[in-house]
Scaffold this motif. Structure first.
Motif, short mmCIF file in Angstrom:
data_model
loop_
_atom_site.label_atom_id
_atom_site.label_comp_id
_atom_site.label_asym_id
_atom_site.label_seq_id
_atom_site.Cartn_x
_atom_site.Cartn_y
_atom_site.Cartn_z
N LEU A 85 0.84 -1.21 0.00
CA LEU A 85 0.00 0.00 0.00
C LEU A 85 0.87 1.26 0.00
O LEU A 85 0.62 2.21 -0.75
N ILE A 86 1.90 1.25 0.87
CA ILE A 86 2.76 2.44 1.00
C ILE A 86 3.37 2.79 -0.36
O ILE A 86 3.40 3.95 -0.77
N ARG A 87 3.77 1.75 -1.10
CA ARG A 87 4.40 1.98 -2.41
C ARG A 87 3.40 2.62 -3.39
O ARG A 87 3.70 3.64 -4.01
N VAL A 88 2.19 2.02 -3.52
CA VAL A 88 1.24 2.59 -4.50
C VAL A 88 0.74 3.96 -4.05
O VAL A 88 0.50 4.85 -4.86
N GLN A 89 0.62 4.12 -2.74
CA GLN A 89 0.16 5.42 -2.20
C GLN A 89 1.20 6.50 -2.52
O GLN A 89 0.86 7.62 -2.86
N HIS A 90 2.47 6.12 -2.40
CA HIS A 90 3.53 7.08 -2.67
C HIS A 90 3.55 7.48 -4.15
O HIS A 90 3.63 8.65 -4.50
N ASP A 91 3.43 6.45 -5.03
CA ASP A 91 3.54 6.75 -6.47
C ASP A 91 2.23 7.25 -7.06
O ASP A 91 2.24 8.04 -8.01
N TYR A 92 1.10 6.79 -6.53
CA TYR A 92 -0.21 7.17 -7.12
C TYR A 92 -1.18 7.64 -6.03
O TYR A 92 -2.20 7.01 -5.77
N PRO A 93 -0.87 8.75 -5.39
CA PRO A 93 -1.72 9.19 -4.27
C PRO A 93 -3.13 9.58 -4.70
O PRO A 93 -4.04 9.59 -3.89
N ASP A 94 -3.31 9.88 -6.01
CA ASP A 94 -4.63 10.36 -6.45
C ASP A 94 -5.62 9.24 -6.78
O ASP A 94 -6.78 9.52 -7.03
N VAL A 95 -5.15 8.00 -6.81
CA VAL A 95 -6.09 6.90 -7.11
C VAL A 95 -6.69 6.42 -5.79
O VAL A 95 -5.96 6.17 -4.82
N ALA A 96 -8.03 6.31 -5.75
CA ALA A 96 -8.68 5.83 -4.51
C ALA A 96 -8.30 4.37 -4.29
O ALA A 96 -8.11 3.62 -5.26
N LYS A 97 -8.18 3.97 -3.00
CA LYS A 97 -7.72 2.60 -2.73
C LYS A 97 -8.65 1.88 -1.76
O LYS A 97 -8.92 2.37 -0.66
N VAL A 98 -9.12 0.69 -2.20
CA VAL A 98 -9.87 -0.17 -1.29
C VAL A 98 -9.00 -1.41 -1.09
O VAL A 98 -8.70 -2.12 -2.06
N VAL A 99 -8.58 -1.62 0.14
CA VAL A 99 -7.70 -2.75 0.44
C VAL A 99 -8.54 -3.99 0.73
O VAL A 99 -9.58 -3.90 1.40
N ILE A 100 -8.13 -5.13 0.15
CA ILE A 100 -8.83 -6.39 0.43
C ILE A 100 -7.93 -7.20 1.34
O ILE A 100 -6.81 -7.55 0.96
N THR A 101 -8.40 -7.47 2.55
CA THR A 101 -7.55 -8.21 3.51
C THR A 101 -8.03 -9.64 3.64
O THR A 101 -9.18 -9.96 3.30
N GLY A 102 -7.14 -10.49 4.17
CA GLY A 102 -7.51 -11.87 4.43
C GLY A 102 -8.55 -11.93 5.54
O GLY A 102 -8.76 -10.95 6.26
N GLU A 103 -9.14 -13.10 5.67
CA GLU A 103 -10.27 -13.28 6.60
C GLU A 103 -9.92 -12.92 8.05
O GLU A 103 -10.73 -12.42 8.79
N TYR A 104 -8.66 -13.21 8.42
CA TYR A 104 -8.29 -12.97 9.82
C TYR A 104 -7.40 -11.74 9.98
O TYR A 104 -6.62 -11.63 10.90
N ASP A 105 -7.51 -10.86 9.03
CA ASP A 105 -6.58 -9.72 9.02
C ASP A 105 -7.27 -8.37 9.15
O ASP A 105 -6.86 -7.39 8.55
N GLU A 106 -8.34 -8.35 9.94
CA GLU A 106 -9.11 -7.10 10.02
C GLU A 106 -8.25 -5.95 10.57
O GLU A 106 -8.39 -4.81 10.15
N GLU A 107 -7.36 -6.30 11.49
CA GLU A 107 -6.49 -5.27 12.09
C GLU A 107 -5.63 -4.58 11.02
O GLU A 107 -5.43 -3.37 11.03
#
Ligand code: ADP
Length: 377
Positions: free
Chosen positions: A74-96
């Motif tokens: 995430l940090i990498r894409v956020q740094h290079d493409y801050p203007d694109v909205a991001k929805v992160v998909i996490t694993g089932e046990y990775d809510e944190e």
């Protein structure tokens, strides 16, 4: 502007598991969104290639890819493409991890297997809308900073230029007084004196504006500062007369700040306490206490005090107490104090009783205090 579901959306699904990626793409197609284009990338490198070539409104991002792991992705894409909205998909046990992703710049997160088409389309729409609002906010702040800069320049230039004609008036009135003083009657001579006094007052007010606008113009000299020294220098600079005792009641802390600026705060408050002292035996007490994440400083006196109705006004530019006849008083000192303290993220306040005295308080954050607007200080 609220997101319009008819608005065409182009999105990229960054997911290394082919089945999951196709499933997501299928869900997006079934959603109420008007999808213009869906691109797929199975690795971070492939995603960066896509993002480099075309413009996307939103990305659905799996954080664990063959060439990048966890939040780093995430940090990498956020740094290079801050203007694109991001929805992160996490694993089932990775809510944190999802929550951490929000703190790192993602607009939303979804937990694999725990969302349906409705939730997915809402999340994408919400992410795009949030990104748009953040962009608008950034450009507003930028505009505001620019206007503020221009205003400060304006105040500086105008006040600087006003001084030249004023100097001319001073010379002319002195010339009138010297050459024609004897030819005028008493009333005429008095009027020339009055004219000179008014011009002097105008000089003082212009100096005050210059001083005020300079706060934002001079360079910030942040360093670890022992406030015991700053306060002691401020007390020396004020040089109170013998009938007024100025005491520092407790140990002052060391904080990260610009000593000149914080020195100005103390000096203005102590100078006022001395200036507005009407008692034969006067005292000024300087204190500091720790209040949660702030240092709370105070400068108290047993001087003339301030009327209730003036308490809010006195921190505004050129505002003086209604019964204040003090010569050379411009109404700038407390405005400077307030501006400096607020730039450091602190607050000013006052507690006062007419005829009994006043206590001025100000706070400064304890943590390595970053000045709010570094460039402006
Ligand atoms: P100035 O002292 O040049 O008028 P300030 O902004 O420092 O400008 O103060 C604004 C007004 O607040 C003063 O004119 C005075 O009426 C009042 N004031 C400030 N400090 C004190 C004090 N310690 N005791 C009484 N009045 C005060």
């Amino acid at each position: 502007m609220v997101f319009d579901f008819k608005e065409p959306v182009s999105l990229i699904i960054i997911e290394d598991e082919k089945v999951s990626a196709e499933l997501l793409g299928h869900e997006v197609e079934r959603s109420s969104l008007s999808v213009l284009r869906t691109a797929y990338a199975e690795s971070l490198d492939a995603a960066l290639d896509h993002l480099n070539e075309e413009k996307f409104d939103v990305m659905l991002l799996d954080l664990n890819l063959p060439d990048s792991e966890g939040l780093q992705t995430l940090i990498r894409v956020q740094h290079d493409y801050p203007d694109v909205a991001k929805v992160v998909i996490t694993g089932e046990y990775d809510e944190e991890l999802g929550l951490e992703a929000l703190a790192c710049g993602a607009e939303d997160y979804l937990v694999k297997g725990k969302f349906d088409v409705y939730v997915l389309s809402k999340s994408i729409a919400y992410a795009i809308e949030r990104k748009r609002m953040a962009r608008e906010q950034d450009s507003l702040i930028e505009e505001l900073l620019k206007v503020n800069d221009e205003l400060e320049d304006f105040a500086y230039i105008v006040s600087h230029d006003l001084k030249a004609p004023l100097r001319g008036i001073t010379s002319l009135s002195e010339w009138l007084q010297a050459d024609y003083g004897q030819k005028l009657d008493e009333a005429g001579r008095e009027k020339i004196c009055l004219l000179k006094k008014r011009v002097q007052r105008m000089h003082e007010l212009i100096d005050a504006i210059l001083q005020y606008s300079r706060i934002g113009r001079t360079e910030n000299q942040q360093k670890l500062t022992n406030l015991n020294n700053v306060v002691s220098d401020a007390v020396d600079a004020v040089a109170a007369p013998e009938n007024i005792s100025v005491t520092v009641e407790n140990e002052m802390p060391c904080i990260e700040c610009d000593p000149t600026r914080i020195g100005q705060v103390f000096q203005n408050l102590i100078a006022n306490a001395v200036k507005y002292m009407d008692k034969e035996k006067g005292w000024v007490k300087i204190k500091c206490e720790s209040v949660e994440e702030y240092w709370k400083f105070s400068v108290g006196d047993n001087g003339c005090g301030i009327e209730q109705k003036d308490l809010n006004r006195i921190f505004q530019l050129f505002q003086r107490g209604s019964s204040n006849e003090e010569p050379g008083s411009t109404g700038i000192g407390l405005t400077l104090v307030k501006k400096i303290v607020e730039l450091y993220g602190g607050r000013v306040s006052v507690d006062s009783r007419p005829a009994q005295g006043s206590t001025f308080f100000f706070t400064l954050p304890k943590q390595k205090s970053e000045v709010l607007s570094d460039a402006k200080f």
